[in-house]
Design a protein around this motif. Structure first.
Motif, PDB file in Angstrom:
ATOM      1  N   LEU A 237       0.817  -1.208   0.000  1.00  0.00           N
ATOM      2  CA  LEU A 237       0.000   0.000   0.000  1.00  0.00           C
ATOM      3  C   LEU A 237       0.855   1.264   0.000  1.00  0.00           C
ATOM      4  O   LEU A 237       0.493   2.271  -0.611  1.00  0.00           O
ATOM      5  N   GLY A 238       1.984   1.226   0.693  1.00  0.00           N
ATOM      6  CA  GLY A 238       2.869   2.381   0.707  1.00  0.00           C
ATOM      7  C   GLY A 238       3.377   2.721  -0.673  1.00  0.00           C
ATOM      8  O   GLY A 238       3.281   3.867  -1.137  1.00  0.00           O
ATOM      9  N   ASN A 239       3.902   1.728  -1.373  1.00  0.00           N
ATOM     10  CA  ASN A 239       4.415   1.961  -2.725  1.00  0.00           C
ATOM     11  C   ASN A 239       3.299   2.301  -3.714  1.00  0.00           C
ATOM     12  O   ASN A 239       3.463   3.169  -4.572  1.00  0.00           O
ATOM     13  N   GLY A 244       0.541   6.047  -7.120  1.00  0.00           N
ATOM     14  CA  GLY A 244      -0.771   6.517  -7.546  1.00  0.00           C
ATOM     15  C   GLY A 244      -0.893   8.030  -7.472  1.00  0.00           C
ATOM     16  O   GLY A 244      -1.477   8.664  -8.361  1.00  0.00           O
ATOM     17  N   LEU A 245      -0.333   8.643  -6.425  1.00  0.00           N
ATOM     18  CA  LEU A 245      -0.398  10.094  -6.303  1.00  0.00           C
ATOM     19  C   LEU A 245       0.396  10.783  -7.413  1.00  0.00           C
ATOM     20  O   LEU A 245      -0.032  11.787  -7.973  1.00  0.00           O
ATOM     21  N   VAL A 246       1.579  10.237  -7.704  1.00  0.00           N
ATOM     22  CA  VAL A 246       2.396  10.820  -8.773  1.00  0.00           C
ATOM     23  C   VAL A 246       1.628  10.795 -10.095  1.00  0.00           C
ATOM     24  O   VAL A 246       1.556  11.802 -10.817  1.00  0.00           O
ATOM     25  N   VAL A 247       1.036   9.649 -10.419  1.00  0.00           N
ATOM     26  CA  VAL A 247       0.280   9.518 -11.665  1.00  0.00           C
ATOM     27  C   VAL A 247      -0.922  10.454 -11.658  1.00  0.00           C
ATOM     28  O   VAL A 247      -1.217  11.116 -12.665  1.00  0.00           O
ATOM     29  N   VAL A 251      -1.358  13.284 -14.523  1.00  0.00           N
ATOM     30  CA  VAL A 251      -2.442  13.080 -15.483  1.00  0.00           C
ATOM     31  C   VAL A 251      -3.476  14.198 -15.383  1.00  0.00           C
ATOM     32  O   VAL A 251      -3.899  14.772 -16.398  1.00  0.00           O
ATOM     33  N   VAL A 252      -3.899  14.536 -14.151  1.00  0.00           N
ATOM     34  CA  VAL A 252      -4.877  15.615 -13.997  1.00  0.00           C
ATOM     35  C   VAL A 252      -4.296  16.935 -14.474  1.00  0.00           C
ATOM     36  O   VAL A 252      -4.982  17.735 -15.129  1.00  0.00           O
ATOM     37  N   GLY A 253      -3.022  17.178 -14.178  1.00  0.00           N
ATOM     38  CA  GLY A 253      -2.376  18.392 -14.669  1.00  0.00           C
ATOM     39  C   GLY A 253      -2.373  18.465 -16.177  1.00  0.00           C
ATOM     40  O   GLY A 253      -2.673  19.514 -16.769  1.00  0.00           O
ATOM     41  N   ALA A 254      -2.058  17.352 -16.838  1.00  0.00           N
ATOM     42  CA  ALA A 254      -2.032  17.329 -18.301  1.00  0.00           C
ATOM     43  C   ALA A 254      -3.431  17.539 -18.881  1.00  0.00           C
ATOM     44  O   ALA A 254      -3.609  18.274 -19.863  1.00  0.00           O
ATOM     45  N   LEU A 255      -4.452  16.909 -18.281  1.00  0.00           N
ATOM     46  CA  LEU A 255      -5.816  17.060 -18.775  1.00  0.00           C
ATOM     47  C   LEU A 255      -6.317  18.493 -18.622  1.00  0.00           C
ATOM     48  O   LEU A 255      -7.155  18.949 -19.405  1.00  0.00           O
ATOM     49  N   ARG A 256      -5.803  19.211 -17.640  1.00  0.00           N
ATOM     50  CA  ARG A 256      -6.233  20.597 -17.415  1.00  0.00           C
ATOM     51  C   ARG A 256      -5.270  21.599 -18.056  1.00  0.00           C
ATOM     52  O   ARG A 256      -5.238  22.762 -17.670  1.00  0.00           O
TER      53      ARG A 256
END
Length: 409
Positions: A237-239, A244-247, A251-256
């Motif tokens: 879960l740690g890894n 997951g946060l990095v992605v 991804v959200v930054g690129a979409l916006r």
């Protein structure tokens, strides 16, 4: 306070060394202490190299999240909760966004990045404080939540474990998550009782109950696992959460339509600026702690505590992790030094080192936070901030030790 703590390490170490020389005939003690000074100075630089990378990396990703609107989205989502817990803060006030960003940085374990944001939030709260020399209810709640160490991703703890050669740096992820949840809950409830906050309000329950139920269910699930299985789940879960946060941020930054690369570089530069000022403090505290242990003073203190614990019939393995807990309320740099020194002395995956890492991740520098945050805005009367913050701190230490036995005992 830090002056007294740092000077105390040297004075007590000197007294212990002279006692060993004059009473025990150990003339080599002074050579050992000088060697410890240089060894800790070298270790400080080695730790600092990795710290540069860690802070630069995570502040870069956090800047992408900020420009993508994720932080503002979180602030809007939390607005109804803040309206009940901090009724004196107007909706839409800049302090709400700053507090959210501060909590986000703390949750990611970026305590050095969270401090300047937290100071901005405290100044914003001071602008609506009707009594400028006394802490307002909102300021107290904000400070106690900071002092409760709301840490969901203790990336700096992972970094220290990685630097010390841990085969799985994220092994302590779940233990820290559980222990810090206890300290934060105790801090929130204690302030709510004093300020008579409506924790039973439907809106507040709508936020807190799901979190509490998830944690309770998760702890019930963990109770069915063996220590080995719990360690494996914690690692996975740690890894997974970190990746997951990095992605998510990218991804959200690129979409916006956020220029993710340029934003990352902008945030990374801020991380570099934050990190480069930490080396003198790290050298100062690591050398003082190394001298304190080399003189035998730390060993004497722990032997006394261990004797008292043994008289009570309790297991004494956690005693070697207590130096981190004892200095954490006063100094984050001293606690980091104690943690690293414990890893060096006992092994990075030893029980004391694991317990110290969990304590470090689930507690906060209460007196330092109190002095810096309230001092920055001229608060002279802390009111109920100190007892509530110390209760949260103590709860975090106890929870960390109990959780460590559950996972690794």
């Amino acid at each position: 306070m830090l002056n007294g703590l740092w000077l105390g390490f040297f004075v007590v170490a000197a007294l212990a060394a002279f006692a060993q020389w004059l009473l025990g005939g150990n003339a080599q003690i002074f050579g050992d202490m000088v060697q410890a000074l240089f060894a800790m100075a070298k270790l400080s630089v080695e730790v600092m190299v990795l710290l540069f990378g860690t802070l630069t990396l995570w502040l870069g990703f956090l800047k992408i999240a900020e420009k993508a609107g994720l932080v503002d989205m979180l602030a809007r989502w939390l607005a109804p909760l803040f309206a009940r817990l901090m009724p004196d803060v107007p909706r839409g006030h800049p302090a709400l966004g700053l507090m959210t960003l501060n909590f986000a940085a703390n949750a990611l374990g970026l305590d050095n990045a969270a401090t300047p944001i937290g100071l901005k939030a405290m100044r914003a709260l001071q602008e609506i404080n009707p009594s400028p020399t006394a802490a307002s209810n909102a300021q107290i709640l904000f400070l106690v939540l900071n002092a409760s160490s709301l840490t969901l991703l203790p990336v700096t703890i992972f970094m220290y474990r990685m630097q010390q050669g841990a085969p799985d740096p994220t092994l302590v992820f779940l233990p820290i998550l559980l222990a810090t949840s206890v300290s934060t809950l105790v801090g929130l409830v204690s302030v709510a009782i004093v300020q008579r906050l409506p924790l039973w309000h439907p809106v507040v329950l709508a936020y807190l109950l799901p979190v509490g139920l998830v944690l309770a269910g998760f702890m019930a699930f963990l109770a069915t696992l063996t220590s080995t299985a719990m360690a494996q789940v914690s690692s996975l879960l740690g890894n997974l959460t970190l990746f997951g946060l990095v992605v998510l941020f990218v991804v959200v930054g690129a979409l916006r339509k956020v220029p993710v690369y340029e934003s990352f570089i902008e945030g990374a530069k801020e991380g570099f600026d934050v990190a480069k000022g930490l080396l003198p403090y790290l050298v100062a505290m690591l050398c003082a702690v190394g001298l304190f242990r080399a003189s035998g003073a730390l060993g004497y203190a722990l032997d006394g505590i261990r004797w008292l614990v043994d008289l009570s019939g309790m297991d004494t393995r956690f005693v070697d992790a207590l130096p981190t807990a004892l200095v954490k309320p006063f100094s984050g740099s001293a606690a980091r030094a104690m943690l690293i020194e414990t890893m060096q002395s006992h092994g990075v995956d030893s029980f004391p080192a694991l317990a110290a890492a969990i304590i470090q991740g689930s507690t906060e520098t209460t007196f330092y936070v109190l002095a810096v945050y309230f001092g920055a805005v001229g608060i002279q009367r802390a009111r109920h901030a100190v007892p509530c913050a110390l209760l949260a701190e103590f709860s975090g230490v106890v929870a960390a030790i109990v959780v460590c036995y559950q996972f690794f005992g």
